[in-house]
Design an enzyme around this catalytic site. Structure first.
Site, PDB file in Angstrom:
ATOM      1  N   GLU A  90       0.825  -1.209   0.000  1.00  9.57           N
ATOM      2  CA  GLU A  90       0.000   0.000   0.000  1.00  9.57           C
ATOM      3  C   GLU A  90       0.860   1.261   0.000  1.00  9.57           C
ATOM      4  OE1 GLU A  90      -2.826  -0.321   3.270  1.00  9.57           O
ATOM      5  OE2 GLU A  90      -3.877  -1.965   2.284  1.00  9.57           O
ATOM      6  N   GLY A 202      -5.980  -0.762  15.393  1.00 12.16           N
ATOM      7  CA  GLY A 202      -6.383  -1.847  16.285  1.00 12.16           C
ATOM      8  C   GLY A 202      -7.780  -1.698  16.861  1.00 12.16           C
ATOM      9  N   ALA A 203      -8.583  -0.768  16.309  1.00 11.52           N
ATOM     10  CA  ALA A 203      -9.903  -0.502  16.901  1.00 11.52           C
ATOM     11  C   ALA A 203     -10.915  -1.635  16.686  1.00 11.52           C
ATOM     12  CB  ALA A 203     -10.465   0.822  16.373  1.00 11.52           C
ATOM     13  N   ASP A 325     -18.321   1.495  11.970  1.00 11.94           N
ATOM     14  CA  ASP A 325     -16.926   1.478  11.498  1.00 11.94           C
ATOM     15  C   ASP A 325     -16.683   2.588  10.478  1.00 11.94           C
ATOM     16  OD1 ASP A 325     -14.259   0.720  11.203  1.00 11.94           O
ATOM     17  OD2 ASP A 325     -14.699  -0.874   9.765  1.00 11.94           O
ATOM     18  N   LYS A 352     -15.218   7.314   5.392  1.00 14.38           N
ATOM     19  CA  LYS A 352     -16.008   6.128   5.047  1.00 14.38           C
ATOM     20  C   LYS A 352     -17.500   6.415   5.000  1.00 14.38           C
ATOM     21  CE  LYS A 352     -13.262   2.240   6.865  1.00 14.38           C
ATOM     22  NZ  LYS A 352     -13.347   1.174   7.903  1.00 14.38           N
ATOM     23  N   ASN A 412     -11.838   4.320   1.240  1.00 13.06           N
ATOM     24  CA  ASN A 412     -11.023   3.760   2.307  1.00 13.06           C
ATOM     25  C   ASN A 412      -9.679   4.494   2.380  1.00 13.06           C
ATOM     26  OD1 ASN A 412      -9.649   1.641   4.049  1.00 13.06           O
ATOM     27  ND2 ASN A 412     -11.671   0.737   3.863  1.00 13.06           N
ATOM     28  N   CYS A 627     -11.644 -18.301  10.083  1.00 12.19           N
ATOM     29  CA  CYS A 627     -10.730 -18.359   8.935  1.00 12.19           C
ATOM     30  C   CYS A 627     -11.090 -17.365   7.837  1.00 12.19           C
ATOM     31  CB  CYS A 627     -10.721 -19.763   8.319  1.00 12.19           C
ATOM     32  SG  CYS A 627     -10.848 -21.104   9.518  1.00 12.19           S
ATOM     33  N   HIS A 631      -8.851 -15.641   4.755  1.00 10.60           N
ATOM     34  CA  HIS A 631      -8.792 -16.512   3.582  1.00 10.60           C
ATOM     35  C   HIS A 631      -9.966 -16.327   2.627  1.00 10.60           C
ATOM     36  CE1 HIS A 631      -5.242 -18.836   4.717  1.00 10.60           C
ATOM     37  NE2 HIS A 631      -5.687 -18.784   5.961  1.00 10.60           N
TER      38      HIS A 631
HETATM   39 CA    CA Z   1     -12.062  -0.066  11.435  1.00  7.96          CA
END
Ligand code: CA
Length: 698
Positions: A90, A202-203, A325, A352, A412, A627, A631
């Site tokens: 990125e 880490g939220a 979020d 967002k 984003n 998973c 994935h």
């Molecule tokens: Ca977030």
């Protein structure tokens, strides 16, 4: 004889130049020029790209025009460099006087000769693989900072590194986080007045956000500003925290609170204000985080800080009491533009939540907020109060509701660009929606989506409640390149992409906007109308932003290609995902394309199914809980990370060991003590069953 040899060596050493030492000296001397004044003067006109967003305004608009809309079709490859990494890239490269600095997956830092593509040095901070799952959205890094001969970068395990730009040796490193908590650093540091500014992420995992400033020379912590209040039984760190605490209730500090500042920053040297964007609540669902409501300052906000001491000068909260979020960590872009006949110093953001905000960056006053994609969580933003006007279903308290945008956002982290020529902001935008609901059985750290890997949002589906539909909400998530007029508050043009997750943007004085996409293409568009005027194949999907710069008076264009990130780790569009490569183009370039490694053909796994259908559906539930986030869907996922329906026999024969940590160095967490061997068996049975169904269909 020995004496002769010694004399010979001394003569050789004294008389012939040492190319390695010369190179080190050269790189040191060019990077030493990156001073406070150079950062203030940074612009595309200098021919360098010395800070993350090109300049402190972070407008990603280069004044270089050797490559322009008339000759762009004669762009060819100048060089490529294979980085040998397999996860998302990125990063925006930095370039000063022909030397490029780039960060890659697992926080590895590279110095590259931008003339030739030759690797000068590589610094691997050796992040232990067990920290990989702490990153919600791949083990990515969005870039480095340069200052007075040193390179600064954050790491997935929360360190800030200072590296000698010439030698690639570590000057110092410091842990900026409590490593027992799920903090990560993926964002690029910025340097303001000799201080290295760095946030963290880490939220989704129960942390308390903050931004820190470290002395660039010594690595000593200068100041730290928390973005949300801590335990009110403890003294507040400052008046801003005391004020913030009155907008929270319940026991939020036990769940971290969130508000992590994981990407956006900008700086106005005249106003001497540092702008920082903050993230979502932890957990997402406000009903659990702050049960009696409240704005929950300073979640999802734009903060204006004094860079000398980190004190808060003003804030604007885009999403009060956020519960979706809806981070405001998206690109913060400064510009001086005319609005209603008046020249204004503005700050722009497309967070967002789907509204494009224009603020007066001196006062924080809201000038406009218009939806740039389909939005249904709020009908509009009231300009007088500066607050969104929500719909009655938006908080999914008494209903499960289809809400737009979703947690990927209308936009984003992928950087935008602003061209003062066209007056347009170019947004890598997305249209999408999600069925939001409350997880009725939520218990902190114990229940919820992917909780065994720490992910803990309090959202889900409440079967006791009805579903609020919205026929206008986009059912399929799509990406687009959008040109937005920030004065009129409307879209001027857009180009649709095949998939939602595409790359960051750059604009140039050549009348061009450059962007890569999920289909493995890197393209140029006319900045005035979006007409595609050039395209190159780059093998894998692209997510990073390109840069442009001059070397020996010639304009080059570089893009780092490495598919992955939040959406790219678990899904893809191209048939194959190749290891990371830097592509560099110039007019008339004739370099050969890279030799892609041969990838063995995809073969569906076959295994014995020993359980009944009911147990397979239990396995399916366990798969999606544990998973699926990385994935993706079995048989239809797999991006930067493998689709387990196509794993080899060897993988499935050793499934138990792999799930117990034998691939931890690759970032595959150990599920020992989290899943029983019976549960692991059921997950595998589910994978076999999907593969069998796909086999039967073909
Ligand atoms: Ca977030």
């Amino acid at each position: 004889m020995r004496l002769l040899l010694l004399l010979y060596l001394i003569t050789m050493y004294a008389c012939s130049p040492d190319p390695v030492a010369d190179k080190i000296k050269h790189v040191q001397s060019v990077t030493e020029q990156v001073s406070d004044q150079a950062l203030i003067n940074a612009s595309g006109a200098t021919g360098d790209w010395i800070t993350h967003g090109l300049n402190y305004y972070e407008d990603r608009y280069s004044e270089l025009a050797q490559i322009n809309h008339e000759n762009v079709d004669s762009l060819g490859l100048a060089w490529t460099l294979e980085l040998g990494t397999r996860r998302g890239i990125e990063a925006t490269p930095l370039v000063v006087d022909g030397i490029m600095f780039l960060t890659g997956p697992w926080s590895i830092v590279y110095a590259v000769d931008a003339r030739t593509g030759e690797l000068i040095w590589k610094y691997n901070p050796e992040v232990p693989g067990r920290f990989g799952p702490n990153a919600c959205c791949d083990v990515v890094n969005r870039g480095a900072a340069l200052y007075e001969g040193d390179v600064f970068a954050g790491t997935i395990d929360g360190r800030l590194l200072s590296i000698d730009a010439g030698t690639g040796d570590l000057n110092w490193e410091i842990y900026t986080v409590d490593t027992t908590k799920y903090y990560t650093i993926t964002g690029a540091p910025r340097v303001v007045k000799g201080k290295v500014i760095i946030g963290n992420g880490g939220a989704e995992y129960g942390v308390r956000g903050y931004v820190s400033a470290y002395d660039a020379k010594s690595g000593i912590l200068d100041w730290r500003f928390y973005t949300v209040p801590g335990d009110p039984a403890e003294p507040f760190e400052n008046a801003a925290m005391e004020k913030a605490a009155s907008t929270w209730n319940g026991e939020w500090w036990k769940y971290g609170g969130g508000g992590t500042a994981w990407d956006a920053m900008a700086y106005d040297p005249d106003l001497d204000l540092l702008y920082v964007g903050t993230g979502n609540g932890s957990p997402w669902n406000r009903q659990y985080r702050s049960p009696d409501g409240g704005d929950n300052l300073y979640l999802c906000s734009i903060l204006a800080l004094d860079p000398d001491d980190g004190s808060l000068k003003w804030h604007y909260q885009t999403t009060p009491g956020e519960t979706w979020d809806y981070t405001s960590t998206q690109h913060i872009l400064l510009a001086d533009i005319e609005i209603k006949g008046e020249q204004r110093k503005v700050l722009m953001q497309a967070p967002k939540n789907g509204f494009f905000y224009v603020l007066d960056r001196e006062s924080g006053e809201l000038l406009s907020a218009d939806p740039y994609v389909y939005v249904n969580w709020a009908s509009h933003v009231d300009i007088e109060t500066g607050r969104p006007v929500e719909n009655d279903f938006s908080r999914y308290e008494n209903v499960n509701a289809w809400i737009s945008p979703n947690y990927f956002g209308g936009h984003n982290w992928q950087p935008m660009a602003y061209s003062p020529e066209t007056g347009l902001v170019y947004i890598p935008a997305m249209s999408n929606s999600h069925l939001y609901g409350t997880n009725p059985n939520w218990e902190y750290g114990k229940t919820g989506f992917s909780v065994s890997t720490g992910w803990n949002t309090g959202t889900g589906f409440d079967p006791s409640k009805s579903i609020k539909q919205d026929s206008l909400a986009p059912q399929e998530s799509k990406g687009m390149l959008m040109a937005w007029d920030p004065v009129e508050g409307e879209m001027k043009w857009s180009v649709a992409h095949a998939y939602r997750w595409n790359a960051g943007v750059m604009a140039t004085a050549g009348g061009l906007v450059f962007q890569g996409n999920a289909e493995g293409k890197f393209a140029a568009f006319r900045s005035e109308n979006g007409e595609k005027v050039w395209e190159a194949s780059v093998g894998s999907g692209v997510i990073a932003s390109p840069v442009t710069y001059l070397v020996d008076g010639k304009q080059y264009l570089s893009i780092a290609v490495g598919w992955g990130g939040a959406s790219g780790q678990s899904s893809k569009v191209t048939e194959t995902v190749y290891p990371g490569i830097i592509y560099t183009f110039t007019i008339g370039g004739t370099a050969s394309p890279p030799e892609y490694p041969e990838i063995p053909p995809k073969v569906l796994i076959s295994g014995n199914i020993t359980v009944d259908q009911d147990s397979i559906s239990i396995g399916q539930g366990l798969y999606s809980q544990n998973c699926g986030r990385c994935h993706g869907a079995v048989g239809g996922g797999g991006g930067a990370l493998p689709d387990l329906a196509y794993s080899s026999d060897r993988i499935h024969e050793n499934f138990k060991y792999i799930t117990e940590g034998s691939f931890e160095s690759l970032g595959m967490p150990s599920f020992k003590n989290k899943l029983t061997s019976e549960e692991i068996h059921l997950i595998q049975q589910y994978i076999f069953n999907v593969a069998k169904e796909l086999q039967d269909k073909s």
